[in-house]
Scaffold this active site. Structure first.
Site, PDB file in Angstrom:
ATOM      1  N   GLY A 225       0.786  -1.227   0.000  1.00 52.40           N
ATOM      2  CA  GLY A 225       0.000   0.000   0.000  1.00 52.40           C
ATOM      3  C   GLY A 225       0.815   1.273   0.000  1.00 52.40           C
ATOM      4  O   GLY A 225       0.328   2.317   0.445  1.00 52.40           O
TER       5      GLY A 225
ATOM      6  N   ASN B  86       1.558   2.952  -2.642  1.00 50.77           N
ATOM      7  CA  ASN B  86       0.870   3.853  -3.589  1.00 50.77           C
ATOM      8  C   ASN B  86      -0.413   4.404  -2.980  1.00 50.77           C
ATOM      9  O   ASN B  86      -0.749   5.578  -3.184  1.00 50.77           O
ATOM     10  CB  ASN B  86       0.585   3.137  -4.916  1.00 50.77           C
ATOM     11  CG  ASN B  86       1.812   3.116  -5.798  1.00 50.77           C
ATOM     12  OD1 ASN B  86       2.166   4.123  -6.403  1.00 50.77           O
ATOM     13  ND2 ASN B  86       2.497   1.987  -5.838  1.00 50.77           N
TER      14      ASN B  86
ATOM     15  N   LYS C  70     -16.105 -14.723  -9.980  1.00 53.07           N
ATOM     16  CA  LYS C  70     -15.721 -13.304 -10.011  1.00 53.07           C
ATOM     17  C   LYS C  70     -16.983 -12.429 -10.086  1.00 53.07           C
ATOM     18  O   LYS C  70     -17.065 -11.388  -9.446  1.00 53.07           O
ATOM     19  CB  LYS C  70     -14.826 -13.055 -11.230  1.00 53.07           C
ATOM     20  CG  LYS C  70     -14.153 -11.693 -11.219  1.00 53.07           C
ATOM     21  CD  LYS C  70     -13.379 -11.422 -12.499  1.00 53.07           C
ATOM     22  CE  LYS C  70     -12.116 -12.204 -12.633  1.00 53.07           C
ATOM     23  NZ  LYS C  70     -10.952 -11.602 -11.992  1.00 53.07           N
TER      24      LYS C  70
ATOM     25  N   MET D 176      -3.728  -7.167  -7.390  1.00 54.87           N
ATOM     26  CA  MET D 176      -3.156  -8.198  -8.257  1.00 54.87           C
ATOM     27  C   MET D 176      -4.235  -9.192  -8.723  1.00 54.87           C
ATOM     28  O   MET D 176      -4.135 -10.388  -8.471  1.00 54.87           O
ATOM     29  CB  MET D 176      -2.014  -8.909  -7.522  1.00 54.87           C
ATOM     30  CG  MET D 176      -0.911  -7.958  -7.111  1.00 54.87           C
ATOM     31  SD  MET D 176      -0.404  -6.808  -8.415  1.00 54.87           S
ATOM     32  CE  MET D 176       1.202  -7.428  -8.750  1.00 54.87           C
ATOM     33  N   ARG D 177      -5.223  -8.631  -9.404  1.00 51.72           N
ATOM     34  CA  ARG D 177      -6.363  -9.433  -9.814  1.00 51.72           C
ATOM     35  C   ARG D 177      -6.943  -8.805 -11.085  1.00 51.72           C
ATOM     36  O   ARG D 177      -6.929  -7.574 -11.209  1.00 51.72           O
ATOM     37  CB  ARG D 177      -7.379  -9.319  -8.673  1.00 51.72           C
ATOM     38  CG  ARG D 177      -8.429 -10.344  -8.593  1.00 51.72           C
ATOM     39  CD  ARG D 177      -8.983 -10.417  -7.181  1.00 51.72           C
ATOM     40  NE  ARG D 177      -8.145 -11.265  -6.371  1.00 51.72           N
ATOM     41  CZ  ARG D 177      -8.127 -12.583  -6.455  1.00 51.72           C
ATOM     42  NH1 ARG D 177      -8.920 -13.200  -7.280  1.00 51.72           N
ATOM     43  NH2 ARG D 177      -7.321 -13.287  -5.692  1.00 51.72           N
TER      44      ARG D 177
ATOM     45  N   ASN E  45      -5.195   2.015 -13.528  1.00 51.61           N
ATOM     46  CA  ASN E  45      -4.184   1.159 -12.890  1.00 51.61           C
ATOM     47  C   ASN E  45      -2.801   1.791 -13.022  1.00 51.61           C
ATOM     48  O   ASN E  45      -2.539   2.524 -13.977  1.00 51.61           O
ATOM     49  CB  ASN E  45      -4.181  -0.213 -13.589  1.00 51.61           C
ATOM     50  CG  ASN E  45      -3.200  -1.189 -12.967  1.00 51.61           C
ATOM     51  OD1 ASN E  45      -3.051  -1.253 -11.730  1.00 51.61           O
ATOM     52  ND2 ASN E  45      -2.497  -1.955 -13.792  1.00 51.61           N
TER      53      ASN E  45
ATOM     54  N   HIS F  99       1.267   0.609 -13.210  1.00 50.39           N
ATOM     55  CA  HIS F  99       2.078  -0.588 -13.429  1.00 50.39           C
ATOM     56  C   HIS F  99       3.555  -0.194 -13.529  1.00 50.39           C
ATOM     57  O   HIS F  99       3.893   0.789 -14.210  1.00 50.39           O
ATOM     58  CB  HIS F  99       1.630  -1.294 -14.721  1.00 50.39           C
ATOM     59  CG  HIS F  99       2.380  -2.564 -14.956  1.00 50.39           C
ATOM     60  ND1 HIS F  99       2.105  -3.724 -14.254  1.00 50.39           N
ATOM     61  CD2 HIS F  99       3.416  -2.846 -15.774  1.00 50.39           C
ATOM     62  CE1 HIS F  99       2.946  -4.665 -14.653  1.00 50.39           C
ATOM     63  NE2 HIS F  99       3.743  -4.164 -15.563  1.00 50.39           N
TER      64      HIS F  99
HETATM   65  C1  GAR Z   1       3.292  -1.197  -7.422  1.00 48.94           C
HETATM   66  O1  GAR Z   1       4.620  -1.161  -7.870  1.00 48.94           O
HETATM   67  C2  GAR Z   1       2.329  -1.276  -8.592  1.00 48.94           C
HETATM   68  O2  GAR Z   1       2.757  -0.565  -9.707  1.00 48.94           O
HETATM   69  C3  GAR Z   1       2.325  -2.763  -8.845  1.00 48.94           C
HETATM   70  O3  GAR Z   1       2.261  -3.320  -7.574  1.00 48.94           O
HETATM   71  C4  GAR Z   1       3.028  -2.502  -6.674  1.00 48.94           C
HETATM   72  C5  GAR Z   1       2.211  -2.278  -5.423  1.00 48.94           C
HETATM   73  O4  GAR Z   1       2.997  -1.648  -4.453  1.00 48.94           O
HETATM   74  N1  GAR Z   1       1.218  -3.151  -9.687  1.00 48.94           N
HETATM   75  C6  GAR Z   1       1.304  -4.091 -10.601  1.00 48.94           C
HETATM   76  O5  GAR Z   1       2.305  -4.780 -10.772  1.00 48.94           O
HETATM   77  C7  GAR Z   1       0.054  -4.292 -11.436  1.00 48.94           C
HETATM   78  N2  GAR Z   1       0.262  -5.256 -12.435  1.00 48.94           N
HETATM   79  P1  GAR Z   1       2.312  -0.933  -3.205  1.00 48.94           P
HETATM   80  O6  GAR Z   1       1.359  -1.969  -2.560  1.00 48.94           O
HETATM   81  O7  GAR Z   1       3.444  -0.607  -2.299  1.00 48.94           O
HETATM   82  O8  GAR Z   1       1.579   0.267  -3.695  1.00 48.94           O
END
Ligand code: GAR
Length: 190
Positions: free
Chosen positions: A14, A16, A64, A89-90, A106, A108
């Site tokens: 979390g 982000n 789902k 992640m879903r 999203n 990435h």
């Molecule tokens: C982040 O780096 C995000 O970009 C990535 O998961 C991480 C979550 O970090 N998302 C993906 O890979 C989506 N395919 P966080 O929980 O510290 O925010």
């Protein structure tokens, strides 16, 4: 002025989510955290910010469609207009995509379409490339596909470790995502 309401979906640490919450003058109010992993650190973070959380176990539903219908109810109860995925992640299903057309975003950790899916920074690191990046995009039915809204390139240096690269990527994400969120909301008001 009343702020538009938004939800963050996350599965992990979390950071982000935290960056969004800490943004000065965020143009939306985060009214709900949706998490599919009981015990994820992001849940504690939401509690700290006084954001209501909805934690669910996907495997306890028959499909789902079934769990997304419940999510939809929660989102509607809270008048949510935007969904920001932050390490969720879903794959988002049709139920939510139909209800929030062009309103699910999203982030990435790569220059999509390069390195989609899990552990994108590890994929880039192992590929031996000297650049990667961060992408913010609208969500569609694919894995990290959908129209790109913003991208920022990041160098990979010869002396980088996976940790230093991950740290640099996170720093960019934490700046870029809240900025793009504000931009999207501002654009809509124009
Ligand atoms: C982040 O780096 C995000 O970009 C990535 O998961 C991480 C979550 O970090 N998302 C993906 O890979 C989506 N395919 P966080 O929980 O510290 O925010």
């Amino acid at each position: 002025m009343k702020k538009v309401k938004a939800a963050v979906f996350a599965s992990g640490t979390g950071t982000n989510f935290q960056a969004i919450m800490e943004k000065d003058n965020l143009f939306c109010e985060i009214v709900l955290l949706v998490c599919d992993k009981p015990g994820a650190t992001v849940i504690e973070k939401a509690k700290g910010y006084g954001v209501q959380e909805f934690v669910f176990l996907p495997n306890s539903y028959s499909s789902k469609v079934e769990y997304e219908r419940e999510l939809l109810e929660k989102l509607r109860e809270k008048d949510v207009e935007w969904i920001f995925l932050a390490g969720y992640m879903r794959i988002v299903g049709q139920t939510l995509l139909d209800a929030f057309e062009h309103r699910i975003v999203n982030i990435h950790p790569s220059m999509l379409p390069k390195f989609p899916g899990k552990d994108a920074f590890l994929q880039a690191f192992q590929a031996g490339v000297n650049k990667t990046g961060v992408t913010v995009h609208f969500v569609d039915t694919g894995i990290d596909t959908g129209p790109i809204i913003a991208q920022q390139e990041i160098n990979i240096y010869p002396d980088d470790t996976l940790e230093t690269l991950e740290e640099r990527i996170h720093r960019v994400e934490h700046q870029l995502y809240p900025q793009v969120i504000n931009q999207l909301i501002a654009n809509e008001k124009e």
